[in-house]
Design a protein around this motif. Sequence first.
Motif, PDB file in Angstrom:
ATOM      1  N   UNK A  30       0.857  -1.190   0.000  1.00  0.00           N
ATOM      2  CA  UNK A  30       0.000   0.000   0.000  1.00  0.00           C
ATOM      3  C   UNK A  30       0.890   1.237   0.000  1.00  0.00           C
ATOM      4  N   UNK A  31       0.680   2.089  -0.985  1.00  0.00           N
ATOM      5  CA  UNK A  31       1.523   3.264  -1.159  1.00  0.00           C
ATOM      6  C   UNK A  31       1.328   4.265  -0.021  1.00  0.00           C
ATOM      7  N   UNK A  32       2.438   4.799   0.476  1.00  0.00           N
ATOM      8  CA  UNK A  32       2.403   5.825   1.511  1.00  0.00           C
ATOM      9  C   UNK A  32       2.966   7.142   0.983  1.00  0.00           C
ATOM     10  N   UNK A  33       3.030   7.254  -0.347  1.00  0.00           N
ATOM     11  CA  UNK A  33       3.551   8.442  -1.010  1.00  0.00           C
ATOM     12  C   UNK A  33       2.625   8.821  -2.158  1.00  0.00           C
ATOM     13  N   UNK A  34       2.726  10.064  -2.578  1.00  0.00           N
ATOM     14  CA  UNK A  34       1.991  10.509  -3.753  1.00  0.00           C
ATOM     15  C   UNK A  34       2.830  10.227  -4.996  1.00  0.00           C
ATOM     16  N   UNK A  35       2.201  10.062  -6.154  1.00  0.00           N
ATOM     17  CA  UNK A  35       0.758  10.099  -6.389  1.00  0.00           C
ATOM     18  C   UNK A  35       0.072   8.792  -5.985  1.00  0.00           C
ATOM     19  N   UNK A  36      -1.246   8.852  -5.924  1.00  0.00           N
ATOM     20  CA  UNK A  36      -2.102   7.708  -5.610  1.00  0.00           C
ATOM     21  C   UNK A  36      -1.743   7.088  -4.256  1.00  0.00           C
ATOM     22  N   UNK A  37      -1.567   7.960  -3.278  1.00  0.00           N
ATOM     23  CA  UNK A  37      -1.287   7.516  -1.919  1.00  0.00           C
ATOM     24  C   UNK A  37      -2.454   6.693  -1.389  1.00  0.00           C
ATOM     25  N   UNK A  38      -2.141   5.678  -0.593  1.00  0.00           N
ATOM     26  CA  UNK A  38      -3.095   4.765   0.047  1.00  0.00           C
ATOM     27  C   UNK A  38      -3.704   3.738  -0.912  1.00  0.00           C
ATOM     28  N   UNK A  39      -3.249   3.712  -2.144  1.00  0.00           N
ATOM     29  CA  UNK A  39      -3.687   2.660  -3.052  1.00  0.00           C
ATOM     30  C   UNK A  39      -2.682   1.516  -3.033  1.00  0.00           C
ATOM     31  N   UNK A  40      -3.184   0.311  -3.275  1.00  0.00           N
ATOM     32  CA  UNK A  40      -2.313  -0.849  -3.368  1.00  0.00           C
ATOM     33  C   UNK A  40      -1.611  -0.844  -4.722  1.00  0.00           C
ATOM     34  N   UNK A  41      -0.396  -1.364  -4.730  1.00  0.00           N
ATOM     35  CA  UNK A  41       0.371  -1.360  -5.975  1.00  0.00           C
ATOM     36  C   UNK A  41       1.390  -2.488  -5.979  1.00  0.00           C
ATOM     37  N   UNK A  42       1.994  -2.685  -7.131  1.00  0.00           N
ATOM     38  CA  UNK A  42       3.092  -3.634  -7.265  1.00  0.00           C
ATOM     39  C   UNK A  42       4.391  -2.958  -6.843  1.00  0.00           C
ATOM     40  N   UNK A  43       5.295  -3.672  -6.195  1.00  0.00           N
ATOM     41  CA  UNK A  43       6.590  -3.082  -5.851  1.00  0.00           C
ATOM     42  C   UNK A  43       7.326  -2.635  -7.109  1.00  0.00           C
ATOM     43  N   UNK A  44       8.052  -1.537  -6.996  1.00  0.00           N
ATOM     44  CA  UNK A  44       8.808  -1.049  -8.143  1.00  0.00           C
ATOM     45  C   UNK A  44       9.264   0.374  -7.940  1.00  0.00           C
ATOM     46  N   UNK A  45       9.815   0.951  -8.996  1.00  0.00           N
ATOM     47  CA  UNK A  45      10.304   2.319  -8.915  1.00  0.00           C
ATOM     48  C   UNK A  45      11.109   2.676 -10.144  1.00  0.00           C
ATOM     49  N   UNK A  46      11.869   3.756 -10.037  1.00  0.00           N
ATOM     50  CA  UNK A  46      12.574   4.298 -11.191  1.00  0.00           C
ATOM     51  C   UNK A  46      13.942   3.654 -11.399  1.00  0.00           C
ATOM     52  N   UNK A  47      14.350   3.640 -12.663  1.00  0.00           N
ATOM     53  CA  UNK A  47      15.639   3.079 -13.060  1.00  0.00           C
ATOM     54  C   UNK A  47      16.701   4.164 -12.963  1.00  0.00           C
ATOM     55  N   UNK A  48      17.795   3.857 -12.286  1.00  0.00           N
ATOM     56  CA  UNK A  48      18.904   4.804 -12.207  1.00  0.00           C
ATOM     57  C   UNK A  48      19.586   4.948 -13.559  1.00  0.00           C
ATOM     58  N   UNK A  49      20.279   6.051 -13.733  1.00  0.00           N
ATOM     59  CA  UNK A  49      20.893   6.355 -15.022  1.00  0.00           C
ATOM     60  C   UNK A  49      21.977   5.353 -15.393  1.00  0.00           C
ATOM     61  N   UNK A  50      22.575   4.696 -14.401  1.00  0.00           N
ATOM     62  CA  UNK A  50      23.714   3.820 -14.673  1.00  0.00           C
ATOM     63  C   UNK A  50      23.387   2.341 -14.500  1.00  0.00           C
ATOM     64  N   UNK A  51      22.108   1.946 -14.557  1.00  0.00           N
ATOM     65  CA  UNK A  51      21.771   0.542 -14.362  1.00  0.00           C
ATOM     66  C   UNK A  51      20.800   0.051 -15.417  1.00  0.00           C
ATOM     67  N   UNK A  52      20.767  -1.258 -15.595  1.00  0.00           N
ATOM     68  CA  UNK A  52      19.826  -1.884 -16.520  1.00  0.00           C
ATOM     69  C   UNK A  52      18.470  -2.025 -15.837  1.00  0.00           C
ATOM     70  N   UNK A  53      17.441  -2.305 -16.629  1.00  0.00           N
ATOM     71  CA  UNK A  53      16.120  -2.505 -16.029  1.00  0.00           C
ATOM     72  C   UNK A  53      16.111  -3.771 -15.175  1.00  0.00           C
ATOM     73  N   UNK A  54      16.917  -4.776 -15.554  1.00  0.00           N
ATOM     74  CA  UNK A  54      16.989  -6.005 -14.758  1.00  0.00           C
ATOM     75  C   UNK A  54      17.578  -5.717 -13.377  1.00  0.00           C
ATOM     76  N   UNK A  55      18.665  -4.941 -13.351  1.00  0.00           N
ATOM     77  CA  UNK A  55      19.272  -4.580 -12.068  1.00  0.00           C
ATOM     78  C   UNK A  55      18.325  -3.716 -11.243  1.00  0.00           C
ATOM     79  N   UNK A  56      17.628  -2.811 -11.916  1.00  0.00           N
ATOM     80  CA  UNK A  56      16.704  -1.924 -11.214  1.00  0.00           C
ATOM     81  C   UNK A  56      15.542  -2.707 -10.604  1.00  0.00           C
TER      82      UNK A  56
END
Length: 270
Positions: A30-56
């Motif tokens: 359950x998200x505790x940050x905006x946007x869409x705070x208090x909604x359930x979601x899949x774990x995840x986030x942004x990819x860093x500039x120096x990493x692959x999507x697999x590593x991220x």
Amino acid sequence: ERYPLSLNAVNVVCFKIDWDERGLKVLLIKRNITPQKNKWSLPGGFVNVDETVEDAALRKFVEETGIAPSYLSQVRTYSDSKRDIRDVGKYKVRVVTTSFIGVYTFDKDPVLTEESSDYEWFKIPRKYIQRSIPELAFDHEQILTDASNRLRRNLEFSGLATRFLPDYFTLGQIQDVYETIWEVELDPANFRDKLTNVDGWIREVKNPPEDLKARRGKPPTWYKEYDVPQFERMISNPDGAVIREKESEYQKNLDNMTSEIPVIKLEELE
């Protein structure tokens, strides 16, 4: 703008089998940050500039849950221009995400972070997934549905089933994986005959570790995975036609899109 700014993100659809309930489950937070705070979601986030999507994908999943999957595989990319738009300074930035299937086989519970207020393993039935989960943030319901269909379909063509098991297992335990995820009953003799005919996948262990040897009665026959092949449909899902049809819709859309791309001859570029 013709070329709008975009951010790359990842989401992990992590599955586990609840053997007590004999059901496939997925981890949601359950998200505790905006946007869409208090909604359930899949774990995840942004990819860093120096990493692959697999590593991220692995990094973000561990950061947000405190646990690590025993298996991780890329599914597809979601790039609808309206799926997730963020304000970054004076710009409107679209978020493109790549989804992954994860498998979790351990007993450790997830750990909450400042970005999440709750977590839960939700049971994912083969039908009517939407009735079993809460409303999800962004397009995560679609991502979850696609990953669930892909997981069930891939059991027919790959050695994915053993990813839900320990290093040493019995044929009966593999059958339990198929029956639990597919929600079907398989004929034991027919299933095991097909299973042992998949060349190079599993082999009988002649000398299993001491802790696996039965102290009384006839000991079980233990097997170990030696390769994870891609094979033709050796083990068919009795109810798999609908899953395969849904899965093929994505490929059909890709085929339609690419058929509209004009072919440019090399001499035209000179």
